[in-house]
Write a protein that holds these residues in place. Sequence first.
Motif, PDB file in Angstrom:
ATOM      1  N   MET A 189      26.830  -6.187  57.251  1.00  0.00           N
ATOM      2  CA  MET A 189      27.261  -5.548  58.498  1.00  0.00           C
ATOM      3  C   MET A 189      26.578  -4.209  58.711  1.00  0.00           C
ATOM      4  N   THR A 190      26.154  -3.565  57.648  1.00  0.00           N
ATOM      5  CA  THR A 190      25.567  -2.227  57.747  1.00  0.00           C
ATOM      6  C   THR A 190      24.059  -2.235  57.517  1.00  0.00           C
ATOM      7  N   HIS A 191      23.468  -3.410  57.511  1.00  0.00           N
ATOM      8  CA  HIS A 191      22.020  -3.526  57.300  1.00  0.00           C
ATOM      9  C   HIS A 191      21.279  -2.719  58.357  1.00  0.00           C
ATOM     10  N   ARG A 192      20.193  -2.106  57.980  1.00  0.00           N
ATOM     11  CA  ARG A 192      19.444  -1.230  58.890  1.00  0.00           C
ATOM     12  C   ARG A 192      18.718  -1.986  59.999  1.00  0.00           C
ATOM     13  N   ASN A 193      18.396  -3.229  59.771  1.00  0.00           N
ATOM     14  CA  ASN A 193      17.709  -4.007  60.806  1.00  0.00           C
ATOM     15  C   ASN A 193      18.712  -4.546  61.816  1.00  0.00           C
ATOM     16  N   ARG A 194      18.194  -5.060  62.902  1.00  0.00           N
ATOM     17  CA  ARG A 194      19.051  -5.652  63.939  1.00  0.00           C
ATOM     18  C   ARG A 194      19.849  -6.802  63.327  1.00  0.00           C
ATOM     19  N   LEU A 195      21.142  -6.820  63.608  1.00  0.00           N
ATOM     20  CA  LEU A 195      22.012  -7.851  63.055  1.00  0.00           C
ATOM     21  C   LEU A 195      22.102  -9.032  63.999  1.00  0.00           C
ATOM     22  N   GLU A 196      22.312 -10.184  63.410  1.00  0.00           N
ATOM     23  CA  GLU A 196      22.493 -11.387  64.203  1.00  0.00           C
ATOM     24  C   GLU A 196      23.695 -12.155  63.692  1.00  0.00           C
ATOM     25  N   GLY A 197      24.207 -13.022  64.514  1.00  0.00           N
ATOM     26  CA  GLY A 197      25.238 -13.956  64.102  1.00  0.00           C
ATOM     27  C   GLY A 197      26.505 -13.319  63.570  1.00  0.00           C
ATOM     28  N   MET A 215      24.247   5.947  57.783  1.00  0.00           N
ATOM     29  CA  MET A 215      24.989   4.818  57.268  1.00  0.00           C
ATOM     30  C   MET A 215      24.361   3.498  57.685  1.00  0.00           C
ATOM     31  N   MET A 216      23.991   3.367  58.990  1.00  0.00           N
ATOM     32  CA  MET A 216      23.426   2.096  59.420  1.00  0.00           C
ATOM     33  C   MET A 216      22.033   2.251  60.002  1.00  0.00           C
ATOM     34  N   GLU A 217      21.927   2.719  61.219  1.00  0.00           N
ATOM     35  CA  GLU A 217      20.618   2.839  61.851  1.00  0.00           C
ATOM     36  C   GLU A 217      20.120   4.266  61.695  1.00  0.00           C
ATOM     37  N   ASP A 218      18.953   4.434  61.025  1.00  0.00           N
ATOM     38  CA  ASP A 218      18.495   5.797  60.800  1.00  0.00           C
ATOM     39  C   ASP A 218      17.951   6.452  62.057  1.00  0.00           C
ATOM     40  N   GLU A 219      17.875   5.749  63.207  1.00  0.00           N
ATOM     41  CA  GLU A 219      17.436   6.369  64.446  1.00  0.00           C
ATOM     42  C   GLU A 219      18.510   7.298  65.017  1.00  0.00           C
ATOM     43  N   TYR A 220      19.748   7.074  64.657  1.00  0.00           N
ATOM     44  CA  TYR A 220      20.829   7.838  65.269  1.00  0.00           C
ATOM     45  C   TYR A 220      21.764   8.359  64.194  1.00  0.00           C
ATOM     46  N   GLN A 221      21.902   9.644  64.083  1.00  0.00           N
ATOM     47  CA  GLN A 221      22.839  10.261  63.153  1.00  0.00           C
ATOM     48  C   GLN A 221      23.575  11.371  63.878  1.00  0.00           C
ATOM     49  N   GLY A 222      24.746  11.079  64.349  1.00  0.00           N
ATOM     50  CA  GLY A 222      25.546  12.068  65.053  1.00  0.00           C
ATOM     51  C   GLY A 222      26.486  12.779  64.107  1.00  0.00           C
ATOM     52  N   PRO A 223      27.170  13.787  64.611  1.00  0.00           N
ATOM     53  CA  PRO A 223      28.100  14.532  63.773  1.00  0.00           C
ATOM     54  C   PRO A 223      29.308  13.660  63.410  1.00  0.00           C
ATOM     55  N   THR A 256      34.678   5.758  72.016  1.00  0.00           N
ATOM     56  CA  THR A 256      33.524   5.003  71.504  1.00  0.00           C
ATOM     57  C   THR A 256      32.426   5.912  70.955  1.00  0.00           C
ATOM     58  N   GLU A 257      32.331   7.132  71.451  1.00  0.00           N
ATOM     59  CA  GLU A 257      31.328   8.048  70.893  1.00  0.00           C
ATOM     60  C   GLU A 257      31.625   8.329  69.422  1.00  0.00           C
ATOM     61  N   ARG A 258      32.894   8.564  69.113  1.00  0.00           N
ATOM     62  CA  ARG A 258      33.270   8.835  67.721  1.00  0.00           C
ATOM     63  C   ARG A 258      33.081   7.588  66.858  1.00  0.00           C
ATOM     64  N   VAL A 259      33.403   6.416  67.403  1.00  0.00           N
ATOM     65  CA  VAL A 259      33.164   5.167  66.676  1.00  0.00           C
ATOM     66  C   VAL A 259      31.680   5.062  66.337  1.00  0.00           C
ATOM     67  N   GLY A 260      30.835   5.300  67.336  1.00  0.00           N
ATOM     68  CA  GLY A 260      29.395   5.239  67.096  1.00  0.00           C
ATOM     69  C   GLY A 260      28.959   6.197  66.010  1.00  0.00           C
ATOM     70  N   HIS A 261      29.439   7.445  66.069  1.00  0.00           N
ATOM     71  CA  HIS A 261      29.080   8.423  65.040  1.00  0.00           C
ATOM     72  C   HIS A 261      29.508   7.942  63.654  1.00  0.00           C
ATOM     73  N   ALA A 262      30.748   7.457  63.538  1.00  0.00           N
ATOM     74  CA  ALA A 262      31.276   7.046  62.236  1.00  0.00           C
ATOM     75  C   ALA A 262      30.532   5.849  61.659  1.00  0.00           C
ATOM     76  N   PHE A 263      30.013   4.992  62.540  1.00  0.00           N
ATOM     77  CA  PHE A 263      29.288   3.810  62.078  1.00  0.00           C
ATOM     78  C   PHE A 263      27.774   4.026  62.074  1.00  0.00           C
ATOM     79  N   GLY A 264      27.341   5.223  62.428  1.00  0.00           N
ATOM     80  CA  GLY A 264      25.907   5.513  62.425  1.00  0.00           C
ATOM     81  C   GLY A 264      25.156   4.870  63.566  1.00  0.00           C
ATOM     82  N   LEU A 265      25.851   4.631  64.665  1.00  0.00           N
ATOM     83  CA  LEU A 265      25.257   3.991  65.831  1.00  0.00           C
ATOM     84  C   LEU A 265      25.445   4.884  67.047  1.00  0.00           C
TER      85      LEU A 265
END
Length: 119
Positions: A36-44, A1-9, A65-74
Amino acid sequence: MMEDEYQGPTTGEDRIRAGLTLQMVAASTGVPVDQMTHRNRLEGRACRARWLAMYLAHVTFGWPTERVGHAFGLNRSTAAQACRRIEDERDHRMLDEFLDHMERCVRQVLDAPSCELPV
């Protein structure tokens, strides 16, 4: 969804709920979801808006927070940092009132009767 480096269940329902918080924050702040979901580092504003959406998911759904991270692709630490930052800012009355309102709105959407759509 957001960062392709991390894809959890994650489940489809979790992604829908995360999407709901992103859409609610986008509608309230004027920051588009795609920013908000851009793949690059977000600013501002985009970064702050994503923090709000993650925090909203954390408190409204009672997700760790682990589940939040998974759901947001972080990863969990990114989600935890976002949640800590927003929690620390709830001392500001306007932000606290905004988040209370957003939590109620999300709950109202999820508590509404489900609608079975014909095929």
